[in-house]
Design a protein around this motif. Structure first.
Motif, PDB file in Angstrom:
ATOM      1  N   ILE A 109       0.825  -1.208   0.000  1.00 11.50           N
ATOM      2  CA  ILE A 109       0.000   0.000   0.000  1.00 11.50           C
ATOM      3  C   ILE A 109       0.863   1.264   0.000  1.00 11.50           C
ATOM      4  CG2 ILE A 109      -1.891   1.232   1.117  1.00 11.50           C
ATOM      5  CD1 ILE A 109      -2.623  -1.352   2.557  1.00 11.50           C
ATOM      6  N   GLU A 153       0.985   3.697   2.435  1.00 10.76           N
ATOM      7  CA  GLU A 153       0.120   4.807   2.817  1.00 10.76           C
ATOM      8  C   GLU A 153       0.887   6.088   3.127  1.00 10.76           C
ATOM      9  OE1 GLU A 153      -3.812   3.465   4.317  1.00 10.76           O
ATOM     10  OE2 GLU A 153      -2.984   4.224   6.187  1.00 10.76           O
ATOM     11  N   CYS A 173       3.872   4.076   8.540  1.00  8.94           N
ATOM     12  CA  CYS A 173       2.582   3.388   8.452  1.00  8.94           C
ATOM     13  C   CYS A 173       2.658   1.861   8.479  1.00  8.94           C
ATOM     14  CB  CYS A 173       1.850   3.827   7.194  1.00  8.94           C
ATOM     15  SG  CYS A 173       2.606   3.198   5.670  1.00  8.94           S
ATOM     16  N   GLU A 206       4.784  -3.979  14.348  1.00  6.04           N
ATOM     17  CA  GLU A 206       3.346  -3.784  14.190  1.00  6.04           C
ATOM     18  C   GLU A 206       2.754  -4.563  13.030  1.00  6.04           C
ATOM     19  OE1 GLU A 206       2.418  -2.138  16.552  1.00  6.04           O
ATOM     20  OE2 GLU A 206       4.228  -1.034  17.121  1.00  6.04           O
ATOM     21  N   VAL A 253      -2.789  -4.697   6.591  1.00  2.72           N
ATOM     22  CA  VAL A 253      -3.410  -4.102   7.781  1.00  2.72           C
ATOM     23  C   VAL A 253      -4.359  -5.076   8.450  1.00  2.72           C
ATOM     24  CG1 VAL A 253      -3.253  -1.710   7.091  1.00  2.72           C
ATOM     25  CG2 VAL A 253      -5.224  -3.052   6.388  1.00  2.72           C
TER      26      VAL A 253
END
Ligand code: HEM
Ligand code: FES
Lengths: 402, 106
Positions: free
Chosen positions: B37, B39, B46, B74, B106
């Motif tokens: 992605i 972002e 991100c 994360e 995500v």
């Protein structure tokens, strides 16, 4: 005549963010913009707009041309308001970089995920008293409470203080419904949080406020220092301002869209593993912040035309999310959709700091709602939509629970 | 131009020519490799540009900054060869680099 001006003719496509008749369902107009005027110019309000996914993805990250330093809200860019230092959402590098790095360090996705249990308890406290009720309101009963409550948790505001702080902050920010945003909101500098900040400074804990008060960083002059009291207040304001209404709108849209798609709602209730995908599809289908604005710092050529320095330009994220080139059958809601993600959290250095938190809130809220209310029908008469240049969503979203 | 191979979690393979100096993340988003992605546009903020670097290449792509280490914690499904692709700069030495994409970002 060039394309952008041609679009002003009588049967040419027309769009502005203010007309309620368009705001109610902007998607047919967005489709026409993408097809007929991918670089659109609106003479009445003097702004440009980009509507295609690829164009937005390419240009939104170009921060040298498209500046945030006059804010990301069309009305404020036009008024050329003064922006308090530290309001990093409305700053360009190097200031933005300095401040964003400070908050990114304390605002990690991990810290956000750690809040999951607390968020779940909070939802339970909001929803348990309603079990058995015939009607619920996704906004009044949850959407209006949860995001502010979560920001309170993050900041470490004790439960019994949260309502007091929230009321003070809301009083400082209140505007009349239906009126355009006024400048007092833009220059709001965290009034309402001062007492709490001073108390927390004397009673440190492991929360975001304590961390912000203690963190050392290198500022734009190269000096290593701590944040000033004013900077901390402004940060808190930015975080609360960016995270409250948007997330509340996400919860409202969850009620609306899943109310309109009972078949898919039942599938999700039967298989909670679908919840993350459902939240992503809701974020794509109805982004709480449908557009972000920028100030054009230098002449730039887009689609063969020059957008002059000094213009304001809107990036229509909500249109990009329905762009058929990127999302086949983009106008249909489908939690089983595969493929590329939406652009609801923006792109580039200003992309949403709170996306991980918003996702946790959205997922947990949906899970806790479905556990208690697996079925609902929206009370269309009672539901009230509001839409501005920067947010769009429900002020009330009542539903019958059986 | 440097050839980089991206393999999507479903097996789809993209061989992309990327300019030296750009990042592995940029090479993907500018060439329709959908599993990345990006972002934040490469600002290491991100964690939506997660890739698995083929073990044979792991040393050659260089080390991780502290910021990347932190952010990597994360990602979904972290593995020992996980990297944030915006932090890998494309150089001539990376001709033929192979990265695999995770199932989700995500
Ligand atoms: C569904 C909910 C949300 C949506 C749709 C959303 C959307 C966005 C978008 C589109 C931007 C980019 C603005 C621009 O480029 O001008 C942004 C930035 C930002 N968001 Fe969110 N947001 C949400 C929730 C949150 C939450 C929960 C927080 C924090 C608690 C938050 C904090 C921020 C901050 C601080 C920025 C500015 C980042 C920067 O300028 O570096 N947001 N958000
Ligand atoms: S693109 Fe955001 S961390 Fe790599």
């Amino acid at each position: 005549m060039d394309k952008a001006t041609e679009a002003q003719g009588s049967d040419a496509v027309y769009w502005d963010p203010y007309r309620p008749d368009i705001g109610e369902n902007p998607y047919p107009t967005f489709r026409r913009l993408r097809e007929e005027a991918p670089l659109y110019y609106n003479q009445a309000y003097d702004f440009y707009a980009l509507s295609r996914f690829a164009d937005i993805e390419t240009h939104l990250g170009d921060i040298e041309t498209f500046s945030s330093a006059r804010s990301d809200i069309l009305e404020f860019i036009k008024e050329d308001i003064d922006i308090p230092k530290g309001m990093f959402i409305w700053e360009d590098p190097p200031l933005h970089t300095v401040y964003r790095n400070v908050v990114a360090r304390v605002f990690t996705p991990k810290r956000m995920n750690d809040l999951e249990n607390q968020i779940r308890e909070y939802c339970a406290r909001c929803l348990d008293p309603l079990v058995g009720a015939e009607r619920i309101d996704f906004i009044a009963d949850l959407g209006a409470k949860l995001p502010g409550g979560v920001i309170g948790m993050l900041l470490g505001i004790p439960d019994e203080e949260r309502d007091v702080v929230r009321e003070r902050v809301e009083a400082a920010l209140r505007t009349e419904t239906g009126k355009p945003m006024d400048v007092s909101q833009a220059t709001y500098q965290g009034e309402g949080y001062e007492d709490y900040l001073d108390w927390r400074a004397k009673n440190p804990s492991d929360d975001l406020m304590t961390t912000l008060l203690g963190v050392e960083f290198k500022d734009e002059t190269g000096t290593t220092r701590k944040l000033t009291r004013e900077e901390v207040l402004i940060f808190v304001n930015v975080i609360a301002g960016a995270g409250n209404e948007t997330t509340s709108r996400l919860i409202g849209w969850t009620g609306k869209i899943l109310g309109d798609h009972p078949e898919q709602r039942r599938q999700i209730a039967a298989d909670p593993g679908l919840i993350p995908a459902a939240i992503e599809e809701i974020l794509r289908f109805e982004p709480p912040g449908p557009a972000v604005a920028r100030y054009v710092t230098k002449d730039v050529e887009i689609r063969g035309q020059t957008v002059p320095a000094g213009s304001a330009i809107l990036f229509l994220l909500a249109s990009a999310n329905r762009d058929e080139e990127r999302f086949p059958d983009g106008d249909s809601f489908n939690v089983h959709r595969e493929g590329p993600p939406h652009i609801t959290f923006g792109r580039g250095i200003h992309s949403c700091l709170g996306s991980a938190l918003a996702r946790v809130e959205g997922r947990v809220a949906l899970d806790e709602i479905l556990k208690r209310f697996p079925d609902w029908t929206v009370d269309t008469q009672g539901a009230k939509l509001s839409s501005s240049s920067s947010t769009r969503g429900w002020d009330t979203m009542p539903a019958y629970t059986r | 131009m440097v050839d980089i191979t991206y393999i999507e979690s479903g097996g789809e393979k993209h061989v992309v020519d990327v300019d030296a100096g750009r990042s592995v993340m940029r090479g993907a988003v500018e060439n329709d490799v959908r599993g990345i992605i990006g972002e934040c546009g490469g600002s290491c903020l991100c964690a939506t540009c997660h890739v698995y670097v083929d073990p044979a290449w792991l040393e050659r792509v260089g080390g991780k900054s502290e910021a990347e280490e932190l952010l990597l914690e994360e990602v979904c499904d972290l593995q020992s060869n996980s990297r944030l692709s915006c932090q890998i700069k494309v150089t001539e030495e990376l001709e033929g680099l192979l990265v695999r994409l995770p199932e989700k970002q995500v």
